[in-house]
Design a protein around this motif. Structure first.
Motif, short mmCIF file in Angstrom:
data_model
loop_
_atom_site.label_atom_id
_atom_site.label_comp_id
_atom_site.label_asym_id
_atom_site.label_seq_id
_atom_site.Cartn_x
_atom_site.Cartn_y
_atom_site.Cartn_z
N ALA A 20 0.84 -1.21 0.00
CA ALA A 20 0.00 0.00 0.00
C ALA A 20 0.87 1.26 0.00
O ALA A 20 0.59 2.22 -0.73
CB ALA A 20 -0.93 -0.01 1.21
N ASN A 21 1.92 1.26 0.78
CA ASN A 21 2.84 2.40 0.82
C ASN A 21 3.53 2.59 -0.53
O ASN A 21 3.70 3.73 -1.00
CB ASN A 21 3.88 2.20 1.93
CG ASN A 21 4.78 3.40 2.08
OD1 ASN A 21 4.34 4.53 2.10
ND2 ASN A 21 6.07 3.13 2.19
N SER A 22 3.90 1.50 -1.18
CA SER A 22 4.55 1.57 -2.49
C SER A 22 3.61 2.20 -3.51
O SER A 22 4.03 3.04 -4.32
CB SER A 22 4.97 0.18 -2.96
OG SER A 22 5.97 -0.34 -2.11
N TYR A 23 2.35 1.80 -3.50
CA TYR A 23 1.39 2.39 -4.44
C TYR A 23 1.19 3.87 -4.16
O TYR A 23 1.08 4.68 -5.09
CB TYR A 23 0.05 1.65 -4.38
CG TYR A 23 0.02 0.45 -5.30
CD1 TYR A 23 -0.25 0.59 -6.66
CD2 TYR A 23 0.28 -0.82 -4.82
CE1 TYR A 23 -0.26 -0.49 -7.50
CE2 TYR A 23 0.27 -1.92 -5.66
CZ TYR A 23 -0.01 -1.75 -7.01
OH TYR A 23 -0.01 -2.84 -7.84
N GLN A 24 1.15 4.25 -2.89
CA GLN A 24 1.00 5.66 -2.55
C GLN A 24 2.19 6.46 -3.07
O GLN A 24 2.03 7.54 -3.64
CB GLN A 24 0.87 5.83 -1.03
CG GLN A 24 0.72 7.27 -0.61
CD GLN A 24 0.64 7.44 0.90
OE1 GLN A 24 0.55 6.48 1.65
NE2 GLN A 24 0.66 8.68 1.35
N ARG A 25 3.38 5.94 -2.89
CA ARG A 25 4.59 6.64 -3.37
C ARG A 25 4.61 6.72 -4.90
O ARG A 25 5.04 7.72 -5.46
CB ARG A 25 5.83 5.97 -2.83
CG ARG A 25 5.99 6.20 -1.34
CD ARG A 25 7.31 5.63 -0.84
NE ARG A 25 7.45 5.88 0.57
CZ ARG A 25 8.03 6.97 1.08
NH1 ARG A 25 8.50 7.89 0.29
NH2 ARG A 25 8.12 7.11 2.38
N ARG A 26 4.15 5.67 -5.56
CA ARG A 26 4.08 5.71 -7.03
C ARG A 26 3.13 6.80 -7.48
O ARG A 26 3.40 7.51 -8.44
CB ARG A 26 3.62 4.36 -7.58
CG ARG A 26 4.67 3.31 -7.58
CD ARG A 26 4.14 2.04 -8.20
NE ARG A 26 5.12 0.98 -8.12
CZ ARG A 26 4.94 -0.23 -8.58
NH1 ARG A 26 3.80 -0.55 -9.16
NH2 ARG A 26 5.88 -1.14 -8.47
N GLU A 28 2.33 9.54 -5.86
CA GLU A 28 2.98 10.83 -5.62
C GLU A 28 4.02 11.13 -6.70
O GLU A 28 4.10 12.25 -7.21
CB GLU A 28 3.64 10.84 -4.24
CG GLU A 28 2.65 10.82 -3.09
CD GLU A 28 3.29 10.51 -1.75
OE1 GLU A 28 4.53 10.32 -1.68
OE2 GLU A 28 2.56 10.44 -0.75
N LEU A 29 4.80 10.14 -7.06
CA LEU A 29 5.81 10.32 -8.10
C LEU A 29 5.16 10.64 -9.45
O LEU A 29 5.62 11.53 -10.17
CB LEU A 29 6.70 9.08 -8.21
CG LEU A 29 7.82 9.13 -9.22
CD1 LEU A 29 8.78 10.28 -8.96
CD2 LEU A 29 8.59 7.80 -9.23
N ALA A 30 4.09 9.93 -9.77
CA ALA A 30 3.39 10.18 -11.03
C ALA A 30 2.85 11.62 -11.07
O ALA A 30 2.93 12.29 -12.10
CB ALA A 30 2.25 9.18 -11.21
N ALA A 35 3.20 17.11 -13.11
CA ALA A 35 3.31 18.54 -12.82
C ALA A 35 4.53 19.16 -13.49
O ALA A 35 4.51 20.32 -13.88
CB ALA A 35 3.35 18.77 -11.31
N ALA A 36 5.59 18.37 -13.64
CA ALA A 36 6.81 18.87 -14.27
C ALA A 36 6.77 18.73 -15.79
O ALA A 36 7.70 19.13 -16.48
CB ALA A 36 8.02 18.11 -13.71
N GLY A 37 5.67 18.14 -16.30
CA GLY A 37 5.56 17.96 -17.75
C GLY A 37 6.46 16.87 -18.30
O GLY A 37 6.79 16.88 -19.48
N GLU A 38 6.85 15.97 -17.44
CA GLU A 38 7.76 14.89 -17.86
C GLU A 38 6.99 13.61 -18.14
O GLU A 38 6.03 13.29 -17.44
CB GLU A 38 8.79 14.62 -16.76
CG GLU A 38 9.73 15.77 -16.49
CD GLU A 38 10.66 16.08 -17.64
OE1 GLU A 38 10.97 15.17 -18.45
OE2 GLU A 38 11.10 17.23 -17.74
#
Length: 123
Positions: A20-26, A28-30, A35-38
C-alpha cells in the motif's frame, strides 16, 4: 539464503502495508512527473528478467534509445547485456518458493493490487 534453510513465514500485515505504501509513493511520483511535464519511460525489473532473453534485450534497447544511449558506442554492449540477463538478477522466484505462506500472500497481494489504480503502465 542459499536454499538449504527454510525461509521464515512472512508477516501478512507488514507485506500488505508495504505494498500500500509503495502504491501511494508511485502515485505521488506520477503526480510530480505530470506537474513537471515529464513523461517517464516505465520499465520494471521483472519485465526484463522474467521474460525470454530476446524480450528483455528488446526492452533494454528501447530504454537506451529513450535515454539517447547508442549501444553501438559501447564495444562490450552485447557481452554485458548477455551477462546481465543470463548470469545476474535477483533470483527472487527461487527464494520466494521457499516461503511457507507464499501462496496465501500472493493471493492477498493480488486482491489488494486490484484495488489500486495502475499508476505506471510499462512503456
Amino acid at each position: 539464503m542459499n536454499g538449504t534453510k527454510p525461509a521464515p513465514i512472512l508477516d501478512q500485515k507488514h507485506v500488505t502495508d508495504y505494498l500500500a505504501n509503495s502504491y501511494q509513493r508511485r502515485e505521488e511520483l506520477a503526480q510530480q512527473m505530470s506537474a513537471a511535464g515529464e513523461t517517464p519511460f516505465i520499465v520494471f525489473f521483472e519485465d526484463i528478467y522474467n521474460q525470454p532473453a530476446e524480450v528483455g534485450k528488446a526492452l533494454l534497447l528501447r530504454l537506451f534509445t529513450f535515454l539517447d544511449i547508442d549501444p553501438a558506442d559501447h564495444s562490450e554492449y552485447d557481452a554485458l547485456v548477455n551477462d546481465a540477463l543470463f548470469n545476474r538478477g535477483q533470483k527472487t522466484s527461487s527464494v520466494l518458493e521457499k516461503v511457507p505462506n507464499i501462496e496465501e500472500l500472493r493471493a492477498k497481494l493480488d486482491t489488494l493490487s486490484n484495488g489500486f489504480d495502475k499508476v505506471f503502465i510499462p512503456s
